[in-house]
Design a protein around this motif. Sequence first.
Motif, PDB file in Angstrom:
ATOM      1  N   ARG A   1      -8.783  33.762   6.892  1.00 56.90           N
ATOM      2  CA  ARG A   1      -9.105  35.039   6.274  1.00 56.90           C
ATOM      3  C   ARG A   1      -7.827  35.726   5.745  1.00 56.90           C
ATOM      4  NH1 ARG A   1     -13.045  38.833   5.798  1.00 56.90           N
ATOM      5  NH2 ARG A   1     -14.114  37.099   4.887  1.00 56.90           N
ATOM      6  N   THR A   2      -6.783  35.650   6.541  1.00 58.05           N
ATOM      7  CA  THR A   2      -5.521  36.268   6.127  1.00 58.05           C
ATOM      8  C   THR A   2      -5.011  35.650   4.825  1.00 58.05           C
ATOM      9  OG1 THR A   2      -4.973  36.651   8.438  1.00 58.05           O
ATOM     10  CG2 THR A   2      -3.158  36.818   6.865  1.00 58.05           C
TER      11      THR A   2
ATOM     12  N   PHE B   1      -4.027  40.849   1.189  1.00 60.14           N
ATOM     13  CA  PHE B   1      -2.701  40.677   1.772  1.00 60.14           C
ATOM     14  C   PHE B   1      -2.158  39.270   1.491  1.00 60.14           C
ATOM     15  CE2 PHE B   1      -0.256  39.406   5.637  1.00 60.14           C
ATOM     16  CZ  PHE B   1       0.823  40.260   5.468  1.00 60.14           C
TER      17      PHE B   1
ATOM     18  N   HIS C   1      -6.783  34.236   2.582  1.00 57.44           N
ATOM     19  CA  HIS C   1      -7.662  34.583   1.468  1.00 57.44           C
ATOM     20  C   HIS C   1      -8.022  36.061   1.466  1.00 57.44           C
ATOM     21  CE1 HIS C   1      -8.099  30.412   0.292  1.00 57.44           C
ATOM     22  NE2 HIS C   1      -8.179  30.130   1.562  1.00 57.44           N
ATOM     23  N   SER C   2      -7.058  36.894   1.732  1.00 59.79           N
ATOM     24  CA  SER C   2      -7.278  38.345   1.718  1.00 59.79           C
ATOM     25  C   SER C   2      -6.387  38.953   0.645  1.00 59.79           C
ATOM     26  CB  SER C   2      -6.899  38.928   3.078  1.00 59.79           C
ATOM     27  OG  SER C   2      -5.499  38.851   3.247  1.00 59.79           O
TER      28      SER C   2
END
Lengths: 250, 313
Positions: free
Chosen positions: B177-178, B183, B180-181
């Motif tokens: 998730r990080t 951020f 593909h965020s």
Amino acid sequence: MPDHILETRNLTKEFKGFTAVNDLNLQVERGSIHALIGPNGAGKTTVFNLLTKFLQPSRGTIQYNGIDITREKPADIALRGVIRSFQISAVFPGLTPRENIRLALQRRTGGSFRFWRSERTLLALHDQADQLLAAVGLTAYADTVTGEMAYGRKRALEIATTLALEPELMLLDEPTQGMGAEDVAQITELIRQAAADRTILMVEHNLNVVSTLAQRITVLQRGTLLAEGSYDEVSRNPQVLEAYMGSTHA
Amino acid sequence: MKARYWVCLFIIGCLAPFLIYPVFVMQLLCFALFACSFNLLLGYTGLLSFGHAAFFGSAAYLAGYLMTVAGLTPELAILAGTVCAGLLGYLFGTLAIKRQGIYFAMITLALAQIVYFIALKADFTGGEDGLQDIPRGKLFGLINLETTYRIGHKSLELNLYFFIFILFCLAFWLIHRTIHSPFGQVLKGIRENEQRAVSLGYRVERFKLLAFVISASLTGTAGAMKALVLQLASLTDVSWHTSGEVILMTLLGGLGTVLGPSVGAITVVTLQEKLSAAGSWVTVIIGAIFVVCVLAFRRGFVGELGRLLKKSL
């Protein structure tokens, strides 16, 4: 009294035993296209890096909109609305052109630290990104790999990315360097459009581009200001002719 | 990657303890998580840390200590290990992030050596012996992780396995998730062209620091999990060999790929296990494999596979 968006006072940069920029007083008028020219080694790029805070001046001050930005960091002035381009085309080569622009748009959303949110929250920016891509004629390349695009297209993308941030002051470092005639014409046109509602300061070698675009020109030589004025004034200045040609009778 | 591949991998993970010795599978998962956390930093941010063992080891020690001496339940011990590693990561990051490239790596190495020294000299770490026979305890005070189930002629630690497996999945999901965020997009931008990211108005040091803290925290999770699984926290966990090994795993599997680090970790840990009879020759064999890998397929196993399939794995 003219309205100066950017102003330097006694700006000086010394490297070990060598003064690259010496006591420079430069004023950039709001809403104009201002060009910085000069022969090789005149200190144009150093001035540029001082203004964009990638270098710290040895002495002197830089004011932007009347605020002293001399000690600020590059990202700080970017947040104030001063966005620069680079001599070597500055794109994110591994991302697509759309993602390149999206990354600029994303900064203004303020949600860039959200590592727990899905990338899908960024889809909302795609319309705006696509408009910018269309404006620079890159619609067909939106989803290709940026690193594999032709040089002129990379530069166009870079300008679109810069415009995405809606900067008040755009600093362009040799925007047409290393380009073929066709690309030069396109980039010149892009800069003219971009200048409609903002100020542009550019370092440029191509005097053709300078003469068509710039309302005001500053000529540097050995780190000092040699002449200033419109293209006509500057090009008739004997000192400028000498600096460029080595003699007034060339 | 498509959802059905993830489902396949999840099913394989559920079946694995019935086919292979569960403690070994759990060990693989711990090191896979370690490598994935490391990849977040090297593969997606472009920061080479040479001190990640400090986070792995200190979390292992802390979790082990809390379970042995304070009798904490495993989930709290792992949480404590994660937080401790995150704080240590914040400290390391603050000191190192202003430096670039090799200097960054050297500072992280130096700081990790300090942690190693503390682990060697302090009382609560057990010095050369480390912490041994760490009790596994009861999850949430309810589920006994020591329980084994007899299936056929084997006895399997299924409670522990599924706890570790679920924890791995959650951490893996968080890393994914990080990446593909929003951020993660900025991190990729920094990796691709840091100067440009700065000129767009990103304060890159803050982004790097957050990436470093997330990476360190999850490395801590992996370390604490390892202490629970092997019931051991030792000097090896904080030594620079371990920092080097995680780099090896990540590069072997494929830098900047989602699955690469796990594949690399599984390869390295399996080789160490299978070749353990060969004694110190293990290092030589793994070194040789690494050399071949670097020469033949620089993108790592998964990186090369992804290139052949024209997919990002």
